[in-house]
Design an enzyme around this catalytic site. Sequence first.
Site, PDB file in Angstrom:
ATOM      1  N   GLU A  80      46.030  33.180  38.980  1.00  0.00           N
ATOM      2  CA  GLU A  80      45.926  34.212  37.941  1.00  0.00           C
ATOM      3  C   GLU A  80      47.337  34.475  37.450  1.00  0.00           C
ATOM      4  O   GLU A  80      48.172  34.982  38.189  1.00  0.00           O
ATOM      5  CB  GLU A  80      45.332  35.506  38.507  1.00  0.00           C
TER       6      GLU A  80
ATOM      7  N   HIS B 262      43.869  30.896  35.492  1.00  0.00           N
ATOM      8  CA  HIS B 262      43.185  32.036  34.873  1.00  0.00           C
ATOM      9  C   HIS B 262      44.224  33.099  34.512  1.00  0.00           C
ATOM     10  O   HIS B 262      45.395  32.976  34.841  1.00  0.00           O
ATOM     11  CB  HIS B 262      42.187  32.666  35.862  1.00  0.00           C
TER      12      HIS B 262
ATOM     13  N   HIS C 232      37.619  30.600  31.393  1.00  0.00           N
ATOM     14  CA  HIS C 232      37.367  31.890  30.737  1.00  0.00           C
ATOM     15  C   HIS C 232      38.126  31.947  29.421  1.00  0.00           C
ATOM     16  O   HIS C 232      39.358  31.859  29.385  1.00  0.00           O
ATOM     17  CB  HIS C 232      37.797  33.031  31.661  1.00  0.00           C
TER      18      HIS C 232
ATOM     19  N   GLU D 125      41.371  34.145  28.300  1.00  0.00           N
ATOM     20  CA  GLU D 125      42.578  34.090  29.127  1.00  0.00           C
ATOM     21  C   GLU D 125      43.586  33.116  28.517  1.00  0.00           C
ATOM     22  O   GLU D 125      43.888  32.049  29.062  1.00  0.00           O
ATOM     23  CB  GLU D 125      42.166  33.742  30.559  1.00  0.00           C
TER      24      GLU D 125
END
Length: 751
Positions: free
Chosen positions: A377, A303, A177, A180
């Site tokens: 994350e 991420h 992504h 990010e």
Amino acid sequence: MTVLLLTLSLICHVAAASAPPIDRVSYAGESVIRVKLKSVRDVRLIEALSTDMWSHGIYGGQAEYQVSREQRIAIDTTSLEYCVMIDDLDAAIVAEGQRLETPPADGGVADLAWFAQAKDLAAINTRLDVLAAIRPDLAQVVVVGTSLEGRPIRGLRISALPVGTPAPAILFDATQHAREWAAAMTGMFCADQLIELADLDPRIHTLLSQIEFFVIPVVNPDGYNHSWTTARLWRKNRRDNGNGTFGVDLNRNWDFQWGGAGASTDPASETYRGPSAFSEPESAAMRDFYAAHPNIVANIDFHAYSQLILAPWGYTTAPNADAALFQSIGDAMKGAIASETGANYTVGPIGTTLYLASGGSVDWSYGARGALSWTLEVRDTGAYGFLIPDAEILPCVRENFAAALTMAELAGRPVVISLPTAFPSSIASGVATTLSVRLREAVPGSIATRTLMRRVNGQSWQSTPLTLVSADLFSAVIPAAACGAVIDCYIDVALVGGSSVRYPATAPAALLTAAVVSEQVLVDEPFEVAAAGWSYGIAGDTATSGVWTRGDPIATIAQSEDDHSLAPGVQCAFTGQGTVGGAAGGADVDGGITSLRSPALASMQAGSRLQYWYWYSNNLGGAPNLDEFVVQLSANGTTWTTAATVQSSATAWRLAEIALDGLIPVGSSIFVKFVAQDLNSGSLVEAAIDDVRIVTTACATVAGDANGDGMVNGQDLSILLSQWGSAGSADFDGDGSVAGPDLAALLSNWS
Ligand code: 0X9
Ligand code: ZN
């Protein structure tokens, strides 16, 4: 509505910024809000009103969403509660851009100043080259493939082992992504520290002598570049979808359960799955990279943001076969992060911690390749979200590198041991149990022996060789034991070089432990005949149709045709009997609630559980998914506590179990009530119940079995004689003294 002051834990730290507009995609009028999610309805509402979810808090009761001025006005007309995180998103982005125009001085390759600010694609590529150039003995540039717009997807191989040496490999990748950025920096820091500390840190030195690392910091270079040059909040790749929209979500494009829940078919969506699995050159290149490196045993896909350590599955809420192993390694990663910086990360499977997301890379890496894979994350928890402040980058990458090292030590073994089915916490007495064990060998031929170690009641260890079942699957038998016994086990895999790998990894300090129990069914209600005391609809119910009944149900699109039939027969309890060929809405629940209430079912014993099979449909009709199916318990038949709530349709028979400890006092009666409701007009609601059971796992106490081994024999007699005249386990009648009546009970039950 004005911005609400929220109760509960909705704490919002606001990022302030202001600056003049600049020449790129404008986010004017946009803001980021944190929404309190109190119900499924709130989630649906905000998802209809915002097209871009920034964070994942559904299970934590809140999440951040990017909204336009118009969307915020619309939200203000609803009952949604929110607070503002970034009021002027455009100003915050402009301020970030200005900050990045004046980078701090870089003191050379060994200077951590490189991590004082996010870096663009060119800077990342340059540093990859520099790292490979300073330590060619440790690091080589790898090119995974080429992006849609023709950019190379680059990374590093890092190992003290010469290329081609058989060894387990670990892959760290980031930035599927684009926006990010903290994830890309984390990947870079992993590469950087593995190389720079290779000769300085003994842990890293050891890892590099055993493992081949691959680090791919930017899987999506086109998107990454686009987020730096044009649209700061770009997420997907840069596919021209041909209908005016751009981008496929690479983390929905992998071919494992591709097309399932939590991925969109809409090209405009931020989670667009693409026209087919691996339709995108970036995800396909990663697949091919895995194929070229069959020794990859573990992976972290970085991420941002939310501070989560997430394991498969993403496509389902069901646990995977290695759930216990993922949890223990995940917990160790969390611990490594906490001791590095004190930051708090949450550990859990994607589907139950975050949301369902199918077609993700870690599901494929684990599901199709057997590698232990995590989505990590990184920072923060929402104060700045993707627009991470410069000062947070270094702590962020440091703590995640600590997690990555811990993962490498625990998962980067020549053999990864896992249990396809979680080790049972209880085992039935008198029955042998077959334990399945999966042994993944990253380096073929590295295993010398495979052994199950076990002991009963803390006595001496017994060893049993594992038997080959198929491919990498082995099994061993745990012999039958008496009720009340405690069985400890661990798996020991001796390697050819003399070391060994164990499961649990730290055995025998940690062990797999099961209590031997005997399951007794106290109550079994199959609804085949009219049992005394059950009420089908009760005083106070408000439903005008679809009242509970018992019989052989007639199917509609919302109701089952068959009972569950754990017992032979065709009958069950269900809401509203329709007519053959009748309308689905003809006999469903309408207008309120209807209750199926039990009589006193049994007397509560410690460890008792309520089991029932249920069928439930609420996703059809004009107001779908808004009703609930509630299971309530009572110890007296008048005061009820809700013990389970079903919100989503289960249009197949499903088994549910409720542990009654703490809900019903020992010795009290157990009453249960199943309540179906139709509180929103237009819904099609049906429920059914079958095979209600109360089971307990207490050991049946046989008078005479003084040592609890399931038999009454000479051993019990000698225990009894030794306790004569005093209290003890041979006081079968519980009168405080072992005496004649206890001896008589023992002799009458002699095995
Ligand atoms: O939704 C995602 O792809 C990830 N969250 S993010 O905000 N970074 O976009 C979570 C991915 C979970 N992993 C898989 N579903 N495989
Ligand atoms: Zn992401």
